[in-house]
Write a protein that holds these residues in place. Structure first.
Motif, PDB file in Angstrom:
ATOM      1  N   PHE A  46       0.830  -1.203   0.000  1.00  0.00           N
ATOM      2  CA  PHE A  46       0.000   0.000   0.000  1.00  0.00           C
ATOM      3  C   PHE A  46       0.867   1.257   0.000  1.00  0.00           C
ATOM      4  O   PHE A  46       0.616   2.199  -0.759  1.00  0.00           O
ATOM      5  CB  PHE A  46      -0.931  -0.003   1.212  1.00  0.00           C
ATOM      6  N   ALA A  47       1.903   1.276   0.830  1.00  0.00           N
ATOM      7  CA  ALA A  47       2.791   2.442   0.898  1.00  0.00           C
ATOM      8  C   ALA A  47       3.506   2.669  -0.437  1.00  0.00           C
ATOM      9  O   ALA A  47       3.619   3.813  -0.905  1.00  0.00           O
ATOM     10  CB  ALA A  47       3.803   2.259   2.022  1.00  0.00           C
ATOM     11  N   LEU A  48       3.991   1.609  -1.058  1.00  0.00           N
ATOM     12  CA  LEU A  48       4.651   1.758  -2.356  1.00  0.00           C
ATOM     13  C   LEU A  48       3.678   2.271  -3.412  1.00  0.00           C
ATOM     14  O   LEU A  48       4.044   3.085  -4.266  1.00  0.00           O
ATOM     15  CB  LEU A  48       5.259   0.424  -2.793  1.00  0.00           C
ATOM     16  N   THR A  49       2.442   1.821  -3.375  1.00  0.00           N
ATOM     17  CA  THR A  49       1.429   2.282  -4.320  1.00  0.00           C
ATOM     18  C   THR A  49       1.143   3.758  -4.115  1.00  0.00           C
ATOM     19  O   THR A  49       1.075   4.528  -5.081  1.00  0.00           O
ATOM     20  CB  THR A  49       0.132   1.470  -4.152  1.00  0.00           C
ATOM     21  N   VAL A  50       0.995   4.180  -2.880  1.00  0.00           N
ATOM     22  CA  VAL A  50       0.725   5.589  -2.585  1.00  0.00           C
ATOM     23  C   VAL A  50       1.882   6.462  -3.053  1.00  0.00           C
ATOM     24  O   VAL A  50       1.669   7.514  -3.663  1.00  0.00           O
ATOM     25  CB  VAL A  50       0.459   5.783  -1.079  1.00  0.00           C
TER      26      VAL A  50
ATOM     27  N   VAL B  29       1.845   6.761  -6.907  1.00  0.00           N
ATOM     28  CA  VAL B  29       0.762   7.603  -7.396  1.00  0.00           C
ATOM     29  C   VAL B  29       1.068   9.066  -7.109  1.00  0.00           C
ATOM     30  O   VAL B  29       0.831   9.935  -7.952  1.00  0.00           O
ATOM     31  CB  VAL B  29      -0.581   7.172  -6.761  1.00  0.00           C
ATOM     32  N   GLN B  30       1.606   9.372  -5.936  1.00  0.00           N
ATOM     33  CA  GLN B  30       1.891  10.757  -5.579  1.00  0.00           C
ATOM     34  C   GLN B  30       3.015  11.348  -6.419  1.00  0.00           C
ATOM     35  O   GLN B  30       3.002  12.537  -6.704  1.00  0.00           O
ATOM     36  CB  GLN B  30       2.255  10.868  -4.099  1.00  0.00           C
ATOM     37  N   ARG B  31       3.975  10.523  -6.829  1.00  0.00           N
ATOM     38  CA  ARG B  31       5.082  11.035  -7.643  1.00  0.00           C
ATOM     39  C   ARG B  31       4.651  11.330  -9.067  1.00  0.00           C
ATOM     40  O   ARG B  31       5.340  12.025  -9.787  1.00  0.00           O
ATOM     41  CB  ARG B  31       6.240  10.033  -7.641  1.00  0.00           C
ATOM     42  N   GLY B  32       3.532  10.796  -9.479  1.00  0.00           N
ATOM     43  CA  GLY B  32       2.994  11.090 -10.797  1.00  0.00           C
ATOM     44  C   GLY B  32       3.721  10.427 -11.942  1.00  0.00           C
ATOM     45  O   GLY B  32       3.686  10.914 -13.067  1.00  0.00           O
ATOM     46  N   GLU B  33       4.386   9.336 -11.680  1.00  0.00           N
ATOM     47  CA  GLU B  33       5.076   8.633 -12.762  1.00  0.00           C
ATOM     48  C   GLU B  33       4.043   8.066 -13.728  1.00  0.00           C
ATOM     49  O   GLU B  33       2.969   7.635 -13.328  1.00  0.00           O
ATOM     50  CB  GLU B  33       5.942   7.510 -12.193  1.00  0.00           C
ATOM     51  N   PRO B  34       4.365   8.077 -15.006  1.00  0.00           N
ATOM     52  CA  PRO B  34       3.401   7.526 -15.969  1.00  0.00           C
ATOM     53  C   PRO B  34       3.202   6.027 -15.738  1.00  0.00           C
ATOM     54  O   PRO B  34       4.162   5.289 -15.579  1.00  0.00           O
ATOM     55  CB  PRO B  34       4.048   7.787 -17.325  1.00  0.00           C
ATOM     56  N   MET B  35       1.957   5.628 -15.697  1.00  0.00           N
ATOM     57  CA  MET B  35       1.626   4.226 -15.501  1.00  0.00           C
ATOM     58  C   MET B  35       0.822   3.752 -16.697  1.00  0.00           C
ATOM     59  O   MET B  35      -0.215   4.332 -17.012  1.00  0.00           O
ATOM     60  CB  MET B  35       0.816   4.036 -14.222  1.00  0.00           C
ATOM     61  N   GLN B  36       1.336   2.756 -17.379  1.00  0.00           N
ATOM     62  CA  GLN B  36       0.646   2.233 -18.550  1.00  0.00           C
ATOM     63  C   GLN B  36       0.534   0.724 -18.398  1.00  0.00           C
ATOM     64  O   GLN B  36       1.460   0.058 -17.984  1.00  0.00           O
ATOM     65  CB  GLN B  36       1.404   2.557 -19.830  1.00  0.00           C
ATOM     66  N   GLY B  37      -0.608   0.226 -18.775  1.00  0.00           N
ATOM     67  CA  GLY B  37      -0.795  -1.213 -18.775  1.00  0.00           C
ATOM     68  C   GLY B  37      -0.257  -1.817 -20.068  1.00  0.00           C
ATOM     69  O   GLY B  37      -0.151  -1.153 -21.094  1.00  0.00           O
ATOM     70  N   TYR B  38       0.103  -3.079 -20.018  1.00  0.00           N
ATOM     71  CA  TYR B  38       0.592  -3.765 -21.199  1.00  0.00           C
ATOM     72  C   TYR B  38      -0.597  -4.337 -21.948  1.00  0.00           C
ATOM     73  O   TYR B  38      -1.316  -5.186 -21.440  1.00  0.00           O
ATOM     74  CB  TYR B  38       1.564  -4.882 -20.795  1.00  0.00           C
ATOM     75  N   ASP B  39      -0.841  -3.838 -23.154  1.00  0.00           N
ATOM     76  CA  ASP B  39      -2.018  -4.280 -23.911  1.00  0.00           C
ATOM     77  C   ASP B  39      -1.631  -4.955 -25.233  1.00  0.00           C
ATOM     78  O   ASP B  39      -2.400  -4.957 -26.177  1.00  0.00           O
ATOM     79  CB  ASP B  39      -2.964  -3.111 -24.161  1.00  0.00           C
TER      80      ASP B  39
END
Length: 59
Positions: free
Chosen positions: A32-36, A39-49
């Motif tokens: 949970f802490a790593l996820t928070v 998300v707070q750092r705003g790094e781009p998150m993309q799923g593999y499609d």
């Protein structure tokens, strides 16, 4: 009707279960802490499609 006193194996089992519960709780808190933080750092998150993403290719 009264309860019989807890057997020694039940005491040991409770100790083991409590330890495992604490370890699992710590793991959940870490994830949970790593996820928070991510998300707070705003790094781009993309799923593999299964599609080539040009911005992901390093030159």
């Amino acid at each position: 009707m009264s309860f019989r006193p807890a057997h020694e194996i039940h005491k040991r089992r409770f100790g083991r279960n409590l330890g495992l519960g604490l370890v699992l709780g710590a793991f959940v808190a870490l994830v949970f802490a790593l996820t928070v933080v991510k998300v707070q750092r705003g790094e781009p998150m993309q799923g593999y499609d299964h599609v080539v993403q040009p911005e992901a290719i390093k030159q």
